[in-house]
Design a protein around this motif. Structure first.
Motif: not given
Length: 387
Positions: A1-26
């Motif tokens: 379930m955590v493996k799937e959560l890692r994938h879904l979190l990455a997908c959700a983060i990738s919905d953001a604009k590319a220039y916003d992704v580093p700040g979002l990850c921080r």
């Protein structure tokens, strides 16, 4: 379930604009990086950093993002992980719940698709493969409105009702029993059927209140009750499995959710038992007889009046039993739901209902057991005479 959560979190983060992704990850507690890496692949940028952290950090980061933005699949996975601690609603129960809607709509007052839209983001969810539609909403519209070639079971299984989180399932059950979906007898009947199925897994569809005079329901953990509940249930079911036992069951179920109704049912339970035993003994009673009158008549039949005994301790116990019965009648008149509450009347709490129902159950069991013992004694005496 955590493996799937890692994938879904990455997908959700990738919905953001590319220039916003580093700040979002921080902001989510993940490692830093530069925009150039994010522009190459937002998903890989996020995935690289998510893989490096612990499962606890993944859950915490996902919770932060879900609190900021709507990500249905991410929230669902978080709910499933959180629900590992509680009792599951089994696939068998879910199939039985789905079967309730075979050949009938999900709602009578509104369109099915309108109800579904309020619970699932079908406009952004993918249609099942193979399909020509770009989203699940188009797929359902085509196969339920334009062509009508999907059964209600197909629709609900496509929405994931067999595998969704308990939270999503419970939202669905609250929605299909809401006044906006059904009204009148049909609403109450559906709620009762759902409640009966949920109780097998430790949950109940309880009355939560009223909107414009119509009831609405929510799913809650079913009250566990006291250790005596099973013993009382067994005795009353053997005595009369329909009316008397059904009254006891309803009283138990409403102790926490509807204290006033439970108190009224507690008194009615004792009235039922008194009338049944009086009938079986050949004694008469009047419709106008209230609970104290019925009990006094029954006490004579069962020899439970204090004056029928010489031992002081028995006189005290039986006198207390009579006081309990009379007090339950008075409590129902004061706190039950059979009369108008008025603006200043005290409102009972679940603990008051617990006391009233448990006392009524104990007294009902005692009366039934005493009647069975009296019948056995009479039967034994008759058989000896015949011998």
């Amino acid at each position: 379930m955590v493996k799937e959560l890692r994938h879904l979190l990455a997908c959700a983060i990738s919905d953001a604009k590319a220039y916003d992704v580093p700040g979002l990850c921080r902001r989510l507690g993940l490692a830093d990086g530069d925009e150039q890496e994010a522009f190459a692949s937002k998903y890989k940028y996020a995935q690289k950093r998510i893989i490096e952290v612990s499962a606890e950090q993944v859950v915490a980061s996902a919770q932060l993002l879900a609190a900021e933005e709507q990500h249905f699949e991410l929230s669902e996975q978080l709910a499933k992980i959180d629900e590992l601690k509680g009792a599951a609603v089994t696939t068998l129960t879910r199939r039985r719940l789905i079967a309730l809607f075979e050949g009938r709509p999900l709602a009578r007052e509104i369109d099915d698709l309108e109800l579904i839209r309020s619970l699932w983001p079908i406009a952004t969810m993918c249609a099942p493969n193979p399909s020509d539609e770009s989203c699940l909403e188009d797929y359902l519209h085509r196969h339920t409105i334009r062509n009508d070639d999907l059964s209600q079971r197909d629709v609900l299984e496509t929405l994931g009702l067999l595998t969704c989180s308990r939270a999503q399932l419970f939202k669905f059950l609250a929605a299909v029993t809401a006044p906006e979906a059904f009204s009148g007898h049909e609403q109450v009947e559906l709620a009762e059927k759902i409640d009966l199925l949920l109780r097998h897994d430790g949950y109940t569809l309880a009355l939560a209140g009223r909107i414009s005079g119509s009831p609405y329901y929510v799913v809650r953990p079913a009250p566990v009750g006291s250790p005596a509940d099973d013993s009382i249930s067994a005795t009353l079911a053997a005595f009369d499995p329909t009316q008397v036992h059904a009254r006891w069951t309803m009283a138990m179920e409403r102790r926490a959710s509807e204290p006033e109704g439970a108190i009224t049912l507690a008194r009615t339970l004792l009235e039922d038992v008194c009338k049944w035993i009086l009938d079986q003994s050949g004694e008469t009673w009047q419709e106008a007889d209230d609970l104290p009158v019925l009990y006094r008549k029954l006490a004579k039949v069962l020899k439970l009046a204090p004056d029928d005994h010489t031992e002081q301790v028995f006189k005290q116990i039986l006198g207390s039993c009579q006081s309990v019965v009379e007090s339950l009648g008075a409590l129902r008149n004061k706190l039950g739901d059979a009369h108008s509450s008025g603006p200043k009347r005290a409102r009972p709490q679940p603990r008051h209902a617990e006391l009233a129902v448990n006392l009524a159950g104990a007294m009902a069991t005692f009366l039934v057991a005493t009647w069975e013992a009296r019948k056995g004694a009479v039967s034994g005496a008759s058989s000896k005479v015949l011998e």
